[in-house]
Scaffold this motif. Structure first.
Motif: not given
Length: 729
Positions: A227-253, A270-272
């Motif tokens: 049974h699956y219970h889904w969650k958001h990736c967290g406050a730092k992970s924004g709408h443009h998150y690329i897991p293997c490139w971004d340190f955090d979701g806003d892409g600042s690093q 998350s979605m805009p």
């Protein structure tokens, strides 16, 4: 009443009986067999009537008939030797020795698993993603016993793998880390599946019999009791998150090069809040919803460039405005005048555009029937590659660093770099050596700049001279105020003998140019193929003949590629376009998650879509064949996130993808999470799989609130079309 029996063969006597009992003669063999058969049939009838219906036979929204039920393509003759081709298209037959066998299963440079692949390592929790799906299944719960006939089915699948023809497999490059996981094993599939298992393509001497292999029962890919219970990736992970490139979701690093988290991301991006579906093609290439791609850095970038206009809720792209004055059409026309032999849309079909800006160069070439793949560089913090994808233009994300790009050798007919300010001559010209690898012999490298840098010009010229590239045209355009240089890679190796200094040196034979997944760039020069049986020794047919031309260097694969082309053309025309409930007017960006020969993409060539063909890194290396047909694609390991932005694609196509990853990915549910990340809300997915995988997969998609629009099953195979909704947890 007590009965006593006399000696054998004599009638038994009973006191007080009216007569003597006579023993009946023994039944014959035929009578005994008849009784046994009758009892067996009776038991089978009772068992069938009382046994419950298997859950694997139930799929929501089923159809009793389906147009995809077509005749399989004729099987090609089995080939035990492969024709030699350059760039991994084919290779020479190797002797059946333990050394060569081990080498095939340890492609050190071509395939690097993610960090969770090591059985000795302890997975660390990611800083940006929480393990979201939880299950109620007891980890210590005993696995169910195999169903009757399972062992026989697995033996039949193993025999099928051994009978299938050999395809080129990626080889050891001597770079990077070797994967701990074995190559995936091919299940028995209904149509055009290719064997990828252990012992694939091995030759056996005549009269020599292979020792029987012990079949190990594998657990199910997805647990039916989870049974699956889904969650958001967290406050730092924004709408443009690329897991293997971004340190955090806003892409600042960002990482300088691809670096995936130790634990696969199992949370939802998350979605805009102001997200809206893109406009239909071709309207979307002129304007996109700003809320879908907007962020502070983009807002600042728009204010400083006239070729981007924010008008209300839209981000507009004026057709006459571009990075260079005069617009992209004038820029392309100037190139035509400089080098008429380029002949866009016929001689030149596949182009790589390095450095995403407005993608105006690709949009203009699209009018000339050229497919241009924009490479968004990760050091560009403006995220223009996301804007390009939102416009419906092909794009991917990557970096020009120490590792090869995920493309085969000799893939592109031309490569363009417009004002991208890349130091091509630095570090011994290694980046130019990588461009030399992926550019087709005789292909063109077009570079332009607004601001002439004397030092850079001299450095680039020296590097070009070292690799014997010829300057065929140079022009400083008064209208665009840009200097444009066009170089050409030598079509043969004759010119290399004229070099006064053999630097860079030629690559050694063991420095294979085919592997391109986590493979280091070597300071060496790859020669051009010379034999007519090698891919790249001759220029392909003009487009559009190119897509249906199957050249001689394919060897025995020629028949298989042609059969695959006919098969997918029939499936798309008879089923996909009309029988799956998909609104194709809103489909532009398509991702084939497991392309083989590019037949699916070729079947859609006449539609208003483009297809990114993905060849898994542990599968046979067929990506060179896809490029040879005038299509585009990349290598990828689906145990890791894909190099693209969220909501990049309108449609995903997964033909028996999950069954091929059954023995590889430690968390297969992360593939479903990645599909949810890269598919836009309102987008579609076509999934063809075995029912044992399709049924629990449908349950996972329902937990994500995806809508199953159509499902069809036949025997042990199934297909379903599903639609992603706007739901977020």
């Amino acid at each position: 009443m007590t009965v006593s029996r006399g000696p054998p063969g004599r009638p038994a006597a009973s006191s007080g009986c009216l007569g003597c009992w006579r023993r009946r003669p023994p039944l014959g063999f035929g009578a005994k067999v008849s009784i046994a058969i009758a009892l067996g049939l009776s038991f089978a009838i009772v068992w069938t009537s009382l046994s419950p219906t298997s859950s694997s036979q139930q799929i929501s929204t089923e159809r009793s008939s389906f147009a995809a039920d077509i005749v399989d393509p004729p099987p090609a003759p089995h080939n035990h030797t492969a024709t030699t081709t350059s760039g991994g298209g084919h290779r020479k037959p190797r002797p059946t020795s333990s050394r060569s066998h081990k080498k095939r299963h340890s492609p050190a440079g071509s395939h690097r698993p993610n960090a969770t692949a090591s059985p000795d390592s302890t997975p660390a929790k990611s800083d940006h993603a929480e393990p979201s799906p939880t299950t109620d299944q007891n980890p210590a719960e005993k696995q169910p016993e195999p169903e009757p006939g399972t062992e026989l089915e697995e033996e039949e699948e193993q025999e099928q793998e051994e009978k299938e023809a050999e395809l080129p497999m990626p080889e050891d490059s001597g770079d990077g880390k070797a994967p701990e996981e074995e190559s995936e094993k091919a299940p028995e599939l209904e149509l055009d599946e290719l064997s990828e298992g252990d012992g694939y393509g091995e030759e056996v001497e005549e009269g020599q019999k292979k020792a029987p292999k012990k079949i190990k029962k594998q657990p199910p890919l997805f647990s039916s009791s989870a049974h699956y219970h889904w969650k958001h990736c967290g406050a730092k992970s924004g709408h443009h998150y690329i897991p293997c490139w971004d340190f955090d979701g806003d892409g600042s690093q960002r990482h300088r090069e691809r670096s995936c988290p130790r634990s696969p991301a199992t949370c939802l991006v998350s979605m805009p809040k102001e997200y809206k579906p893109p406009s239909p093609w071709p309207e979307r290439k002129e304007k996109v919803w700003y809320g879908n791609v907007g962020h502070p850095r983009l807002s600042s970038y728009v204010k400083g460039h006239s070729w981007l206009n924010r008008t209300g809720d839209y981000l507009m792209f004026p057709p006459d405005e571009w990075e260079f004055k005069g617009g992209s059409r004038h820029y392309v026309e100037a190139i035509d005048e400089m080098a008429p032999d380029i002949d866009w849309g016929k001689n030149i079909r596949v182009v790589l555009d390095i450095g995403c800006k407005s993608a105006g160069f690709g949009v203009t070439l699209l009018e000339k029937d050229v497919i241009t793949l924009s490479l968004g560089l990760t050091n560009d913090q403006t995220d223009l590659a996301q804007v390009v994808l939102e416009r419906g233009i092909p794009a991917t994300v990557g970096s020009l660093g120490s590792k090869r790009l995920p493309f085969p050798s000799g893939a592109f007919d031309a490569i363009h770099c417009g004002d991208c300010n890349i130091p091509w001559h630095s570090n011994g010209g290694k980046l130019l050596l990588e461009i030399n690898r992926i550019l087709r012999p005789g292909g063109y490298f077009i570079i332009s700049s607004k601001h002439g840098d004397l030092e850079s010009e001299e450095g680039i010229s020296a590097s070009m001279t070292a690799i014997c590239w010829n300057v065929i045209a140079y022009n400083s355009d008064d209208v665009s105020e840009a200097g444009v240089k066009i170089f050409q890679r030598p079509p043969s190796n004759d010119v290399y003998d004229l070099r006064a200094k053999k630097d860079p040196p030629f690559c050694k034979e063991d420095q294979n140019k085919a592997p391109a997944w986590y493979t280091l760039i070597r300071h060496c020069l790859h020669k051009a193929p010379v034999g007519i049986e090698e891919r790249g020794s001759e220029w392909p047919e003009e487009w559009p003949k190119r897509i249906e031309t199957f050249p001689e260097w394919l060897g025995d694969l020629q028949t298989r590629v042609e059969a695959d082309h006919k098969h997918w053309k029939a499936v798309v025309e008879k089923s996909y376009l009309d029988g799956l409930g998909i609104d194709w007017s809103n489909i532009r960006n398509v991702l084939d998650m497991r392309a083989v020969f590019g037949g699916f993409a070729a079947a859609l060539a006449s539609e208003k879509v483009w297809v990114m063909n993905v060849v898994p890194v542990h599968a046979p290396d067929t990506l060179p064949i896809i490029y040879e047909r005038g299509l585009i694609g990349v290598y990828h390991d689906w145990c890791e996130p894909f190099s693209t932005y969220p909501r990049s694609y309108d449609l995903l196509h997964a033909d028996h993808l999950f069954s091929r990853l059954k023995n590889r990915c430690k968390q297969p549910v992360s593939i479903v999470v990645e599909m949810d990340r890269i598919l836009r809300p309102g987008g579609w997915a076509i999934i063809r799989e075995k029912l044992e995988i399709l049924d629990p997969l449908e349950k996972i998609l329902k937990s994500l609130h995806w809508e199953t629009v159509m499902a069809f099953r036949k025997d042990k195979e199934g297909i379903m079309s599903v639609k992603k909704t706007t739901w977020r947890p």
